[in-house]
Motif scaffolding. Structure first.
Motif, PDB file in Angstrom:
ATOM      1  N   LYS A 142       5.799   1.764  -1.164  1.00 30.82           N
ATOM      2  CA  LYS A 142       4.573   0.957  -1.157  1.00 30.82           C
ATOM      3  C   LYS A 142       3.768   1.216   0.113  1.00 30.82           C
ATOM      4  O   LYS A 142       2.538   1.399   0.058  1.00 30.82           O
ATOM      5  CB  LYS A 142       4.916  -0.532  -1.265  1.00 30.82           C
ATOM      6  N   LEU A 143       4.444   1.253   1.263  1.00 34.54           N
ATOM      7  CA  LEU A 143       3.760   1.505   2.528  1.00 34.54           C
ATOM      8  C   LEU A 143       3.117   2.882   2.546  1.00 34.54           C
ATOM      9  O   LEU A 143       1.989   3.052   3.047  1.00 34.54           O
ATOM     10  CB  LEU A 143       4.753   1.370   3.693  1.00 34.54           C
ATOM     11  N   LYS A 144       3.806   3.887   1.987  1.00 35.06           N
ATOM     12  CA  LYS A 144       3.280   5.245   1.933  1.00 35.06           C
ATOM     13  C   LYS A 144       2.036   5.315   1.039  1.00 35.06           C
ATOM     14  O   LYS A 144       1.061   5.999   1.353  1.00 35.06           O
ATOM     15  CB  LYS A 144       4.345   6.210   1.417  1.00 35.06           C
ATOM     16  N   ILE A 145       2.077   4.603  -0.086  1.00 30.29           N
ATOM     17  CA  ILE A 145       0.938   4.595  -1.007  1.00 30.29           C
ATOM     18  C   ILE A 145      -0.266   3.917  -0.357  1.00 30.29           C
ATOM     19  O   ILE A 145      -1.398   4.394  -0.479  1.00 30.29           O
ATOM     20  CB  ILE A 145       1.312   3.880  -2.325  1.00 30.29           C
ATOM     21  N   GLN A 146      -0.023   2.815   0.350  1.00 26.08           N
ATOM     22  CA  GLN A 146      -1.109   2.122   1.044  1.00 26.08           C
ATOM     23  C   GLN A 146      -1.756   3.035   2.086  1.00 26.08           C
ATOM     24  O   GLN A 146      -2.991   3.078   2.212  1.00 26.08           O
ATOM     25  CB  GLN A 146      -0.587   0.849   1.708  1.00 26.08           C
ATOM     26  N   SER A 147      -0.922   3.777   2.818  1.00 29.29           N
ATOM     27  CA  SER A 147      -1.428   4.714   3.824  1.00 29.29           C
ATOM     28  C   SER A 147      -2.222   5.832   3.155  1.00 29.29           C
ATOM     29  O   SER A 147      -3.287   6.237   3.646  1.00 29.29           O
ATOM     30  CB  SER A 147      -0.259   5.295   4.622  1.00 29.29           C
ATOM     31  N   PHE A 148      -1.728   6.329   2.022  1.00 27.86           N
ATOM     32  CA  PHE A 148      -2.411   7.387   1.272  1.00 27.86           C
ATOM     33  C   PHE A 148      -3.772   6.922   0.771  1.00 27.86           C
ATOM     34  O   PHE A 148      -4.777   7.623   0.927  1.00 27.86           O
ATOM     35  CB  PHE A 148      -1.517   7.822   0.102  1.00 27.86           C
ATOM     36  N   LEU A 149      -3.833   5.742   0.173  1.00 27.91           N
ATOM     37  CA  LEU A 149      -5.101   5.203  -0.343  1.00 27.91           C
ATOM     38  C   LEU A 149      -6.113   5.022   0.786  1.00 27.91           C
ATOM     39  O   LEU A 149      -7.312   5.309   0.619  1.00 27.91           O
ATOM     40  CB  LEU A 149      -4.866   3.865  -1.047  1.00 27.91           C
ATOM     41  N   ASN A 154     -10.125   5.794   1.362  1.00 24.46           N
ATOM     42  CA  ASN A 154     -10.661   4.650   2.102  1.00 24.46           C
ATOM     43  C   ASN A 154     -10.615   3.386   1.241  1.00 24.46           C
ATOM     44  O   ASN A 154     -11.556   2.597   1.212  1.00 24.46           O
ATOM     45  CB  ASN A 154     -12.094   4.930   2.571  1.00 24.46           C
ATOM     46  N   LEU A 155      -9.490   3.205   0.533  1.00 22.19           N
ATOM     47  CA  LEU A 155      -9.294   2.056  -0.346  1.00 22.19           C
ATOM     48  C   LEU A 155      -8.020   1.316   0.046  1.00 22.19           C
ATOM     49  O   LEU A 155      -7.099   1.900   0.619  1.00 22.19           O
ATOM     50  CB  LEU A 155      -9.173   2.509  -1.808  1.00 22.19           C
ATOM     51  N   SER A 156      -7.973   0.039  -0.296  1.00 22.45           N
ATOM     52  CA  SER A 156      -6.757  -0.743  -0.080  1.00 22.45           C
ATOM     53  C   SER A 156      -5.961  -0.869  -1.375  1.00 22.45           C
ATOM     54  O   SER A 156      -4.787  -1.235  -1.357  1.00 22.45           O
ATOM     55  CB  SER A 156      -7.098  -2.141   0.449  1.00 22.45           C
ATOM     56  N   ASP A 157      -6.613  -0.563  -2.502  1.00 23.23           N
ATOM     57  CA  ASP A 157      -5.965  -0.660  -3.807  1.00 23.23           C
ATOM     58  C   ASP A 157      -6.732   0.213  -4.788  1.00 23.23           C
ATOM     59  O   ASP A 157      -7.826   0.705  -4.484  1.00 23.23           O
ATOM     60  CB  ASP A 157      -5.940  -2.115  -4.286  1.00 23.23           C
ATOM     61  N   PHE A 171      -1.315  12.851  -3.948  1.00 23.30           N
ATOM     62  CA  PHE A 171      -0.276  12.104  -3.236  1.00 23.30           C
ATOM     63  C   PHE A 171       0.789  13.061  -2.690  1.00 23.30           C
ATOM     64  O   PHE A 171       1.233  12.931  -1.548  1.00 23.30           O
ATOM     65  CB  PHE A 171       0.353  11.077  -4.174  1.00 23.30           C
ATOM     66  N   GLU A 172       1.180  14.030  -3.492  1.00 24.41           N
ATOM     67  CA  GLU A 172       2.150  15.026  -3.039  1.00 24.41           C
ATOM     68  C   GLU A 172       1.579  15.842  -1.883  1.00 24.41           C
ATOM     69  O   GLU A 172       2.265  16.091  -0.879  1.00 24.41           O
ATOM     70  CB  GLU A 172       2.539  15.944  -4.194  1.00 24.41           C
ATOM     71  N   TYR A 173       0.333  16.273  -2.006  1.00 25.81           N
ATOM     72  CA  TYR A 173      -0.316  17.078  -0.966  1.00 25.81           C
ATOM     73  C   TYR A 173      -0.446  16.291   0.339  1.00 25.81           C
ATOM     74  O   TYR A 173      -0.333  16.843   1.433  1.00 25.81           O
ATOM     75  CB  TYR A 173      -1.693  17.532  -1.453  1.00 25.81           C
ATOM     76  N   TYR A 174      -0.652  14.975   0.201  1.00 30.10           N
ATOM     77  CA  TYR A 174      -0.749  14.105   1.368  1.00 30.10           C
ATOM     78  C   TYR A 174       0.544  14.160   2.185  1.00 30.10           C
ATOM     79  O   TYR A 174       0.521  14.219   3.415  1.00 30.10           O
ATOM     80  CB  TYR A 174      -1.040  12.679   0.907  1.00 30.10           C
ATOM     81  N   PHE A 175       1.682  14.154   1.499  1.00 30.38           N
ATOM     82  CA  PHE A 175       2.968  14.241   2.192  1.00 30.38           C
ATOM     83  C   PHE A 175       3.129  15.591   2.885  1.00 30.38           C
ATOM     84  O   PHE A 175       3.613  15.677   4.012  1.00 30.38           O
ATOM     85  CB  PHE A 175       4.118  14.037   1.207  1.00 30.38           C
ATOM     86  N   GLU A 176       2.731  16.641   2.194  1.00 34.92           N
ATOM     87  CA  GLU A 176       2.903  17.995   2.731  1.00 34.92           C
ATOM     88  C   GLU A 176       2.054  18.246   3.968  1.00 34.92           C
ATOM     89  O   GLU A 176       2.439  19.007   4.852  1.00 34.92           O
ATOM     90  CB  GLU A 176       2.546  19.027   1.658  1.00 34.92           C
TER      91      GLU A 176
END
Length: 419
Positions: A142-149, A154-157, A171-176
């Motif tokens: 959940k924390l990772k998704i919030q950071s990604f958004l 520039n969204l909170s949800d 989302f995968e590219y964000y981790f990489e």
């Protein structure tokens, strides 16, 4: 035809809410065991009602008005169900009710879905059907998704209906790129989100699964293990201060039993049993999976158990050993490795890997037996250790070949054979 198989519409008289001799007519919707009910806004005297048929008695004006209304309601409910089932893979009774009443369905969001899932996860943890560590994975996801958004959009949800395959690969590219973590680490989070999204599809909150064409892939893990020489070096180390001696003993115990840290803390004198042939066995249930873990105690674990039989941890905590917090335990193990001159990161996981490889598989214990002792649900998990053993054998043979080729006598014999 599909409606008749999945949607049950029951018209009934709610006598518990009767006022002035009139009982309200209710409708109950049931889909695959899930139900909801509401009032039709009509009332009738109980003796003028046929409960089995769900209709008013007779052919008078009042009966005709009520029965015509009921038939109209039935038709509208079935019509709404047909529309919903064509748009959603899963329809709930509440969705049919809201559609009939003209209540607009609010768009479900990703954070709303995750919070709903976490609530169910907590209920499973409280019921002992899921480990706290598994819950931590979902919380971190959940924390990772919030950071990604926040960083990507520039969204909170985000509304669930906006989730497409592009969201998954972003989302995968964000981790990489942004997170910079290893593939096996971020694939755990991708897997958690994939599981949550499947839940949304089953609930009817999401029409299509954006993860449908995404496969979570993992790189083969390089599991570090101790050699028998290194185990003996730690086991025979003397003049240790008390806290390091206790950590050393517990670590060696894990090397010869394969227990993970979470399960080690659950071991008590009740975990020890003796079989009909006189052998001592250690048994517990893995906190991670709930599966049984049963290991026959070898001489060294028995010796360590005896060493702590009068320790306060038995008398006060009913524990087999004085186990520190995970943080302290790992810190002390690092200190122990430095003292013993071992350039490896000592953890209970390394001890577990060592049990699976150096102690059991390398000494001919069948992989099925090792899998059972480790409490694995799937033998494919144990096969990872078998590959580690094969790699070790291969490296040993390469080292042997290298030593032989560097031996002058061996070189001469090799030339003769070639000639």
């Amino acid at each position: 035809m599909k409606v008749n198989q999945n949607l049950s519409i029951l018209i009934w008289l709610n006598k518990s809410k009767m006022i002035d001799g009139l009982a309200p007519i209710y409708v109950r919707l049931t889909i695959e065991g899930r139900r909801t009910q509401f009032s039709l806004g009509k009332k009738i005297e109980p003796d003028k009602w046929i409960q089995k048929a769900g209709m008013a008695k007779g052919s008078g004006q009042e009966a005709k008005i009520i029965n015509n209304y009921i038939n109209t309601v039935r038709g509208e409910l079935q019509k709404n169900y047909n529309v919903l089932i064509s748009q959603n893979e899963y329809v709930t009774p509440e969705m049919v009710r809201n559609a009939y009443m003209g209540v607009k369905e609010e768009k479900k969001t990703l954070m709303e879905l995750i919070d709903y899932h976490l609530l169910r996860v907590q209920e499973r943890v409280d019921a002992g059907r899921m480990s706290k560590n598994t819950k931590k994975h979902f919380v971190t996801t959940k924390l990772k998704i919030q950071s990604f958004l926040r960083n990507k959009y520039n969204l909170s949800d985000e509304a669930l209906c906006n989730l497409k395959y592009q969201f998954v690969i972003d989302f995968e590219y964000y981790f990489e790129t942004f997170e910079g973590v290893k593939k096996n680490t971020y694939m755990k989070y991708m897997s958690c989100l994939k599981q949550i999204i499947r839940h949304a599809v089953r609930l009817g909150w999401l029409k299509t699964n954006p993860f449908q064409d995404f496969k979570c892939t993992y790189e083969p893990a390089n599991k570090d293990i101790l050699t028998m020489e290194e185990i003996e070096l730690i086991y025979n180390k003397s003049n240790l201060i008390k806290r390091l001696e206790e950590v050393r003993d517990i670590f060696i115990f894990c090397c010869f039993t394969g227990f993970a840290y979470a399960d080690l803390t659950n071991l008590s004198p009740d975990s020890i049993s003796k079989s009909v042939d006189g052998e001592i066995w250690l048994q517990t249930y893995r906190e991670k999976t709930g599966t049984k873990e049963r290991v026959m105690a070898l001489p060294i674990p028995i010796e360590i158990i005896e060493k702590y039989k009068n320790h306060n941890c038995r008398k006060i905590q009913n524990r087999l050993f004085p186990v520190n917090s995970n943080q302290k335990y790992n810190a002390y193990l690092k200190e122990l490795a430095d003292i013993c001159g071992i350039n490896k990161y000592l953890t209970t996981h390394l001890a577990r890997h060592t049990f699976a490889t150096t102690i059991t598989l390398s000494n001919g214990v069948p992989i099925e037996s090792v899998s059972s002792m480790l409490g694995h649900k799937d033998i494919r998990t144990t096969q990872i250790y078998a590959r580690v053993v094969q790699q070790k054998v291969s490296q040993d043979m390469k080292d042997l070949r290298k030593r032989m080729m560097n031996n002058p006598t061996m070189k001469e014999e090799s030339k003769l054979k070639i000639a």
